[in-house]
Write a protein that holds these residues in place. Structure first.
Motif, PDB file in Angstrom:
ATOM      1  N   VAL A  68       0.837  -1.207   0.000  1.00 36.98           N
ATOM      2  CA  VAL A  68       0.000   0.000   0.000  1.00 36.98           C
ATOM      3  C   VAL A  68       0.868   1.251   0.000  1.00 36.98           C
ATOM      4  N   ARG A  69       1.927   1.256   0.821  1.00 32.47           N
ATOM      5  CA  ARG A  69       2.813   2.424   0.884  1.00 32.47           C
ATOM      6  C   ARG A  69       3.537   2.643  -0.447  1.00 32.47           C
ATOM      7  N   CYS A  70       4.042   1.591  -1.048  1.00 33.13           N
ATOM      8  CA  CYS A  70       4.758   1.734  -2.322  1.00 33.13           C
ATOM      9  C   CYS A  70       3.828   2.222  -3.424  1.00 33.13           C
ATOM     10  N   ARG A  71       2.614   1.714  -3.446  1.00 36.71           N
ATOM     11  CA  ARG A  71       1.641   2.196  -4.436  1.00 36.71           C
ATOM     12  C   ARG A  71       1.350   3.679  -4.220  1.00 36.71           C
ATOM     13  N   ALA A  72       1.202   4.078  -2.960  1.00 31.30           N
ATOM     14  CA  ALA A  72       0.930   5.479  -2.669  1.00 31.30           C
ATOM     15  C   ALA A  72       2.106   6.366  -3.072  1.00 31.30           C
ATOM     16  N   GLU A  73       3.332   5.925  -2.773  1.00 32.09           N
ATOM     17  CA  GLU A  73       4.506   6.703  -3.166  1.00 32.09           C
ATOM     18  C   GLU A  73       4.623   6.791  -4.680  1.00 32.09           C
ATOM     19  N   ALA A  74       4.377   5.688  -5.367  1.00 31.65           N
ATOM     20  CA  ALA A  74       4.416   5.706  -6.829  1.00 31.65           C
ATOM     21  C   ALA A  74       3.389   6.689  -7.371  1.00 31.65           C
ATOM     22  N   GLY A  75       2.188   6.664  -6.788  1.00 31.22           N
ATOM     23  CA  GLY A  75       1.159   7.593  -7.219  1.00 31.22           C
ATOM     24  C   GLY A  75       1.531   9.039  -6.950  1.00 31.22           C
ATOM     25  N   GLY A  76       2.184   9.286  -5.820  1.00 29.27           N
ATOM     26  CA  GLY A  76       2.611  10.639  -5.502  1.00 29.27           C
ATOM     27  C   GLY A  76       3.665  11.148  -6.461  1.00 29.27           C
ATOM     28  N   HIS A  77       4.678  10.324  -6.750  1.00 29.89           N
ATOM     29  CA  HIS A  77       5.724  10.731  -7.697  1.00 29.89           C
ATOM     30  C   HIS A  77       5.123  10.959  -9.085  1.00 29.89           C
ATOM     31  N   ALA A  78       4.237  10.066  -9.506  1.00 29.88           N
ATOM     32  CA  ALA A  78       3.611  10.215 -10.822  1.00 29.88           C
ATOM     33  C   ALA A  78       2.771  11.488 -10.884  1.00 29.88           C
ATOM     34  N   GLY A  79       2.042  11.764  -9.791  1.00 29.50           N
ATOM     35  CA  GLY A  79       1.207  12.955  -9.769  1.00 29.50           C
ATOM     36  C   GLY A  79       1.993  14.237  -9.904  1.00 29.50           C
ATOM     37  N   GLU A  80       3.238  14.244  -9.414  1.00 27.91           N
ATOM     38  CA  GLU A  80       4.072  15.439  -9.506  1.00 27.91           C
ATOM     39  C   GLU A  80       4.408  15.807 -10.947  1.00 27.91           C
ATOM     40  N   ILE A  81       4.361  14.830 -11.844  1.00 28.11           N
ATOM     41  CA  ILE A  81       4.670  15.123 -13.248  1.00 28.11           C
ATOM     42  C   ILE A  81       3.446  14.965 -14.145  1.00 28.11           C
ATOM     43  N   GLY A  82       2.257  14.916 -13.531  1.00 24.80           N
ATOM     44  CA  GLY A  82       1.035  14.966 -14.314  1.00 24.80           C
ATOM     45  C   GLY A  82       0.490  13.645 -14.807  1.00 24.80           C
ATOM     46  N   CYS A  83       0.883  12.532 -14.165  1.00 25.14           N
ATOM     47  CA  CYS A  83       0.284  11.251 -14.552  1.00 25.14           C
ATOM     48  C   CYS A  83      -0.142  10.501 -13.300  1.00 25.14           C
ATOM     49  N   ALA A  84      -0.651   9.305 -13.469  1.00 27.87           N
ATOM     50  CA  ALA A  84      -1.138   8.497 -12.356  1.00 27.87           C
ATOM     51  C   ALA A  84      -0.699   7.060 -12.572  1.00 27.87           C
ATOM     52  N   VAL A  85      -0.827   6.234 -11.521  1.00 31.05           N
ATOM     53  CA  VAL A  85      -0.480   4.819 -11.648  1.00 31.05           C
ATOM     54  C   VAL A  85      -1.739   3.979 -11.493  1.00 31.05           C
ATOM     55  N   ALA A  86      -1.785   2.890 -12.249  1.00 28.41           N
ATOM     56  CA  ALA A  86      -2.911   1.967 -12.178  1.00 28.41           C
ATOM     57  C   ALA A  86      -2.385   0.542 -12.127  1.00 28.41           C
ATOM     58  N   ALA A  87      -2.927  -0.249 -11.217  1.00 27.59           N
ATOM     59  CA  ALA A  87      -2.554  -1.660 -11.126  1.00 27.59           C
ATOM     60  C   ALA A  87      -3.409  -2.442 -12.123  1.00 27.59           C
ATOM     61  N   LEU A  88      -3.035  -2.316 -13.374  1.00 28.80           N
ATOM     62  CA  LEU A  88      -3.711  -2.982 -14.487  1.00 28.80           C
ATOM     63  C   LEU A  88      -2.686  -3.819 -15.228  1.00 28.80           C
ATOM     64  N   ALA A  89      -3.034  -5.067 -15.528  1.00 31.65           N
ATOM     65  CA  ALA A  89      -2.055  -5.966 -16.142  1.00 31.65           C
ATOM     66  C   ALA A  89      -1.939  -5.772 -17.647  1.00 31.65           C
ATOM     67  N   THR A  90      -2.915  -5.126 -18.255  1.00 31.38           N
ATOM     68  CA  THR A  90      -2.826  -4.626 -19.628  1.00 31.38           C
ATOM     69  C   THR A  90      -3.548  -3.295 -19.670  1.00 31.38           C
ATOM     70  N   SER A  91      -3.272  -2.497 -20.690  1.00 32.35           N
ATOM     71  CA  SER A  91      -3.980  -1.228 -20.852  1.00 32.35           C
ATOM     72  C   SER A  91      -5.343  -1.483 -21.476  1.00 32.35           C
ATOM     73  N   PRO A  92      -6.426  -1.041 -20.838  1.00 30.21           N
ATOM     74  CA  PRO A  92      -7.733  -1.159 -21.491  1.00 30.21           C
ATOM     75  C   PRO A  92      -7.835  -0.352 -22.784  1.00 30.21           C
ATOM     76  N   LEU A  93      -7.117   0.774 -22.848  1.00 30.80           N
ATOM     77  CA  LEU A  93      -7.180   1.665 -24.012  1.00 30.80           C
ATOM     78  C   LEU A  93      -6.047   1.352 -24.984  1.00 30.80           C
ATOM     79  N   PRO A  94      -6.244   1.663 -26.270  1.00 31.59           N
ATOM     80  CA  PRO A  94      -5.172   1.418 -27.252  1.00 31.59           C
ATOM     81  C   PRO A  94      -3.898   2.165 -26.879  1.00 31.59           C
TER      82      PRO A  94
END
Length: 363
Positions: A68-94
């Protein structure tokens, strides 16, 4: 008590559109600003991916907290540069994946062509400690029939390039395109295992030990066996259930080995069929029973796994946690079912990604 570590691969996405973003280098740079010596996050084959690894843990509550902590930290770092993280094993979108700038990755892209371009797939790898390579190989030989059940529980990749793939774990099907991936024949000894790896390397078809993509392998870096059959799980709690089951499989297999019980002699061809069935059905239809290799309801096969490892789960103090977690998965579904239900409710793959970003951060 055997220790367990988890490696998770997360998808970097645009928080508005849900489309994957090739920003792993920027996220890693941002993480280094906060901690110059951080060794939790790593780049992966594609720039749309970010990996983290937990520390070895003997207590599943602590492992859950660290994920949970690592996911939150990853999300925080990603948010600083304008993106987000998703625990998805493939991308739903092209998506058109971007291979990372790295000599190793460039060699792979040149050698394998479109296979590398298609490998934007994200897994959950579980490391379980073993006492020796000999014990580790004995474990590898004995857990083989049960691995598809872990795939079914973790399945979280129903969509591929904007379409329903008809699979629960399409990630696992894409992963099988590597020439060194998949189930293995019985090794019988550590000597045979290492000789087989050396023979594979000698062909020049794979670059190094890191490309030994067996479903379960001896780790290069740690005194562990590494389970590589699970999708990255949408919910952190599911990842912990998979990790606890992996540890229990190791404990059960090691006990059988010490008692002189021989492993099941299922052929690789049957194991591949079991893996395909798990990828296709997930928890919604039938799986191949590890003892008979005949089709049975998924719940029956999952219950058989719990019976098989019940003593080890009890010894580890994980029995109630795993029973409850498996019960939740059987009632409410794995990530694949959740994603399909989200699409049915919203009609939008973008909304599916948005909700999965939210659930990735949930405790």
């Amino acid at each position: 008590m055997r220790t367990v570590g988890v490696e998770e691969e997360l998808l970097l996405v645009d928080p508005g559109t849900g489309e994957p973003r090739a920003l792993s280098a920027a996220v890693l740079a941002r993480a280094s600003l906060d901690d110059a010596e951080q060794d939790v996050f790593e780049k992966e084959l594609h720039e749309q991916m970010l990996e983290f690894a937990t520390h070895p843990q003997s207590d599943m509550e602590r492992l859950h907290a660290e994920i949970v902590r690592c996911r939150a930290e990853a999300g925080g770092h990603a948010g600083e540069i304008g993106c987000a993280v998703a625990a998805l094993a493939t991308s739903p979108l092209p998506v058109t994946p971007s291979v990372g700038v790295n000599r190793r990755y460039e060699w792979m892209a040149d050698q394998y062509g479109v296979v590398v371009q298609e490998q934007l797939v994200l897994g959950c790898h579980v490391h379980v400690s073993v006492e020796s390579d000999e014990e580790g190989v004995a474990v590898i030989d004995r857990v083989r029939p049960w691995l598809p059940v872990l795939t079914a529980l973790s399945a979280n990749s129903p969509f591929w390039q904007g379409r329903d793939s008809s699979y629960s774990s399409y990630r696992s099907r894409v992963w099988q395109r590597w020439p060194s991936a998949g189930p293995t024949e019985l090794f019988g000894s550590a000597e045979t295992y290492h000789r087989r790896v050396a023979d594979m390397l000698a062909t020049g078809t794979i670059l190094d030990d890191g490309m030994i993509y067996f479903d379960v392998r001896l780790s290069q870096r740690y005194p562990t066996v590494e389970f590589r059959v699970a999708d990255v799980c949408l919910d952190a709690g599911t990842a912990v259930v998979v990790a606890a089951l992996a540890r229990a499989l190791v404990g059960t297999a090691a006990r059988e080995w010490r008692e002189g019980r021989e492993p099941a002699e299922h052929s690789v061809s049957l194991l591949r069929l079991a893996a395909w069935r798990a990828a296709r059905s997930g928890l919604t239809e039938e799986l191949l029973h590890p003892a008979t290799m005949r089709r049975m309801p998924a719940e029956t096969v999952v219950r058989a796994l719990l019976d098989h490892v019940g003593d080890a789960l009890a010894d580890d103090g994980d029995l109630d946690r795993v029973r409850d977690g498996v019960g939740e998965l059987l009632r409410h579904g794995n990530g694949a079912r959740v994603q399909r239900e989200l699409l049915e409710r919203t009609g939008s793959l973008r909304d599916v990604v948005t909700e999965c970003v939210r659930r990735t951060q949930a405790a």
